[in-house]
Design a protein around this motif. Structure first.
Motif, PDB file in Angstrom:
ATOM      1  N   ALA A   1       0.849  -1.189   0.000  1.00 28.57           N
ATOM      2  CA  ALA A   1       0.000   0.000   0.000  1.00 28.57           C
ATOM      3  C   ALA A   1       0.890   1.246   0.000  1.00 28.57           C
ATOM      4  N   LYS A   2       0.488   2.258  -0.787  1.00 31.47           N
ATOM      5  CA  LYS A   2       1.314   3.471  -0.896  1.00 31.47           C
ATOM      6  C   LYS A   2       1.405   4.220   0.430  1.00 31.47           C
ATOM      7  N   ASN A   3       0.297   4.241   1.144  1.00 35.44           N
ATOM      8  CA  ASN A   3       0.275   5.017   2.393  1.00 35.44           C
ATOM      9  C   ASN A   3       0.759   4.217   3.604  1.00 35.44           C
ATOM     10  N   ASN A   4       0.943   2.881   3.388  1.00 35.07           N
ATOM     11  CA  ASN A   4       1.394   2.027   4.500  1.00 35.07           C
ATOM     12  C   ASN A   4       2.152   0.827   3.950  1.00 35.07           C
ATOM     13  N   PRO A   5       3.460   0.937   3.744  1.00 39.56           N
ATOM     14  CA  PRO A   5       4.264  -0.157   3.159  1.00 39.56           C
ATOM     15  C   PRO A   5       4.252  -1.448   3.970  1.00 39.56           C
ATOM     16  N   GLU A   6       3.843  -1.357   5.244  1.00 41.61           N
ATOM     17  CA  GLU A   6       3.807  -2.558   6.084  1.00 41.61           C
ATOM     18  C   GLU A   6       2.598  -3.434   5.768  1.00 41.61           C
ATOM     19  N   LEU A   7       1.674  -2.892   4.971  1.00 40.47           N
ATOM     20  CA  LEU A   7       0.460  -3.618   4.622  1.00 40.47           C
ATOM     21  C   LEU A   7       0.388  -3.771   3.102  1.00 40.47           C
ATOM     22  N   SER A   8       0.005  -4.947   2.616  1.00 41.56           N
ATOM     23  CA  SER A   8      -0.072  -5.202   1.177  1.00 41.56           C
ATOM     24  C   SER A   8      -1.456  -5.725   0.805  1.00 41.56           C
ATOM     25  N   THR A   9      -1.915  -5.349  -0.385  1.00 39.79           N
ATOM     26  CA  THR A   9      -3.174  -5.856  -0.921  1.00 39.79           C
ATOM     27  C   THR A   9      -2.886  -7.044  -1.822  1.00 39.79           C
ATOM     28  N   ILE A  10      -3.681  -8.082  -1.710  1.00 37.29           N
ATOM     29  CA  ILE A  10      -3.463  -9.301  -2.503  1.00 37.29           C
ATOM     30  C   ILE A  10      -4.269  -9.228  -3.796  1.00 37.29           C
ATOM     31  N   TYR A  11      -3.602  -9.505  -4.901  1.00 39.30           N
ATOM     32  CA  TYR A  11      -4.225  -9.477  -6.222  1.00 39.30           C
ATOM     33  C   TYR A  11      -4.155 -10.852  -6.876  1.00 39.30           C
ATOM     34  N   MET A  12      -5.076 -11.085  -7.808  1.00 43.66           N
ATOM     35  CA  MET A  12      -5.039 -12.268  -8.666  1.00 43.66           C
ATOM     36  C   MET A  12      -4.571 -11.807 -10.045  1.00 43.66           C
ATOM     37  N   ARG A  13      -3.569 -12.470 -10.597  1.00 42.76           N
ATOM     38  CA  ARG A  13      -3.116 -12.172 -11.953  1.00 42.76           C
ATOM     39  C   ARG A  13      -3.515 -13.348 -12.853  1.00 42.76           C
ATOM     40  N   ILE A  14      -4.414 -13.074 -13.796  1.00 43.89           N
ATOM     41  CA  ILE A  14      -4.914 -14.104 -14.714  1.00 43.89           C
ATOM     42  C   ILE A  14      -4.196 -13.947 -16.050  1.00 43.89           C
ATOM     43  N   THR A  15      -3.650 -15.035 -16.557  1.00 46.90           N
ATOM     44  CA  THR A  15      -2.964 -15.002 -17.849  1.00 46.90           C
ATOM     45  C   THR A  15      -3.582 -16.035 -18.785  1.00 46.90           C
ATOM     46  N   VAL A  16      -3.966 -15.580 -19.987  1.00 48.03           N
ATOM     47  CA  VAL A  16      -4.500 -16.472 -21.014  1.00 48.03           C
ATOM     48  C   VAL A  16      -3.834 -16.109 -22.332  1.00 48.03           C
ATOM     49  N   ALA A  17      -3.191 -17.089 -22.959  1.00 48.27           N
ATOM     50  CA  ALA A  17      -2.547 -16.898 -24.270  1.00 48.27           C
ATOM     51  C   ALA A  17      -1.623 -15.685 -24.283  1.00 48.27           C
ATOM     52  N   GLY A  18      -0.849 -15.522 -23.227  1.00 46.21           N
ATOM     53  CA  GLY A  18       0.139 -14.450 -23.180  1.00 46.21           C
ATOM     54  C   GLY A  18      -0.401 -13.107 -22.724  1.00 46.21           C
ATOM     55  N   ARG A  19      -1.705 -12.964 -22.653  1.00 44.37           N
ATOM     56  CA  ARG A  19      -2.298 -11.713 -22.171  1.00 44.37           C
ATOM     57  C   ARG A  19      -2.728 -11.890 -20.726  1.00 44.37           C
ATOM     58  N   ARG A  20      -2.682 -10.786 -19.981  1.00 44.56           N
ATOM     59  CA  ARG A  20      -3.032 -10.928 -18.576  1.00 44.56           C
ATOM     60  C   ARG A  20      -3.874  -9.760 -18.072  1.00 44.56           C
ATOM     61  N   THR A  21      -4.587 -10.034 -17.010  1.00 42.79           N
ATOM     62  CA  THR A  21      -5.383  -9.016 -16.339  1.00 42.79           C
ATOM     63  C   THR A  21      -5.300  -9.281 -14.848  1.00 42.79           C
ATOM     64  N   GLU A  22      -5.633  -8.289 -14.054  1.00 43.52           N
ATOM     65  CA  GLU A  22      -5.491  -8.410 -12.617  1.00 43.52           C
ATOM     66  C   GLU A  22      -6.783  -8.039 -11.907  1.00 43.52           C
ATOM     67  N   ILE A  23      -7.039  -8.711 -10.796  1.00 36.26           N
ATOM     68  CA  ILE A  23      -8.225  -8.452  -9.981  1.00 36.26           C
ATOM     69  C   ILE A  23      -7.790  -8.360  -8.522  1.00 36.26           C
ATOM     70  N   SER A  24      -8.248  -7.344  -7.843  1.00 32.36           N
ATOM     71  CA  SER A  24      -7.979  -7.256  -6.412  1.00 32.36           C
ATOM     72  C   SER A  24      -8.874  -8.255  -5.678  1.00 32.36           C
ATOM     73  N   THR A  25      -8.297  -8.983  -4.732  1.00 33.71           N
ATOM     74  CA  THR A  25      -9.092  -9.932  -3.943  1.00 33.71           C
ATOM     75  C   THR A  25      -9.836  -9.213  -2.817  1.00 33.71           C
ATOM     76  N   GLY A  26      -9.436  -7.958  -2.565  1.00 38.41           N
ATOM     77  CA  GLY A  26     -10.038  -7.218  -1.460  1.00 38.41           C
ATOM     78  C   GLY A  26      -9.453  -7.608  -0.111  1.00 38.41           C
ATOM     79  N   GLN A  27      -8.425  -8.454  -0.136  1.00 35.71           N
ATOM     80  CA  GLN A  27      -7.801  -8.938   1.092  1.00 35.71           C
ATOM     81  C   GLN A  27      -6.436  -8.277   1.282  1.00 35.71           C
TER      82      GLN A  27
END
Length: 199
Positions: free
Chosen positions: A13-39
């Motif tokens: 997190a930009k305002n708190n480096p001690e805390l991180s947000t978990i993301y999912m990175r989906i890759t299909v055929a070389g292309r990728r997108t990301e979704i925040s898990t909210g966790q």
């Protein structure tokens, strides 16, 4: 089935480096997108190598279990797209997971956009040519499928071949006229390709 991969990663997190947000990175055929898990997780507790919370704390185990449920849900979405015969892309998979309804782009819809661009990008003569082509296309859809419009993703080489056959036989168009209408149709398909509405 087209393969895909899923990676969990944590971003500080930009305002708190001690805390991180978990993301999912989906890759299909070389292309990728990301979704925040909210966790979120304390940054030192995240294992980059394992892609999950390290250690055996109850909270860590609970969070890892939640992440695995996200993985299972994504796999269900993948299977659903496959069983429905839909193209599997990272965007489609993301939208399915987030339950975002796809906006359908239809063939006849394009002509109304052309009309709105008269005197800006298209001349009135161009619109008249498109209007004539539109009537032929609508008549073809009615003749072949008994429908008034069609999702552009359902258009393929067979569709174009049938349309050309219709123009030359049922409509009895001359060779020059048939070629002209197919060229107008091709311009619409090129727009769809450029916008990645179809592949």
């Amino acid at each position: 089935m087209q393969t895909y991969s899923l990676l969990f990663y944590a971003k500080k997190a930009k305002n708190n480096p001690e805390l991180s947000t978990i993301y999912m990175r989906i890759t299909v055929a070389g292309r990728r997108t990301e979704i925040s898990t909210g966790q979120t997780v304390k940054t030192p507790q995240w294992s980059i190598k394992l892609g999950k919370v390290s250690g055996n704390s109850p909270n860590g185990k609970q969070l890892n279990s939640l992440l695995e449920s996200f993985r299972a849900k994504l796999f269900e979405c993948y299977n659903s797209l496959y069983n429905e015969g839909k193209e599997i892309t990272c965007e489609n998979l993301r939208n399915k997971y987030l339950e975002i309804e796809e906006r359908k782009i239809t063939l006849i819809e394009h002509n109304s956009k052309v009309k709105g661009l008269i005197d800006r990008e298209f001349s009135k003569g161009t619109w008249k040519r498109y209007e004539t082509s539109l009537r032929h296309t609508q008549a073809f859809l009615k003749w072949k499928f008994n429908i008034s419009d069609i999702d552009v993703r359902h258009i393929n080489a067979g569709f174009v071949a049938d349309y050309e056959f219709y123009l030359r036989t049922v409509r009895n168009c001359s060779n020059n006229s048939a070629v002209k209408y197919i060229r107008n149709f091709q311009k619409i398909i090129n727009i769809c390709l450029n916008n990645e509405w179809i592949s």
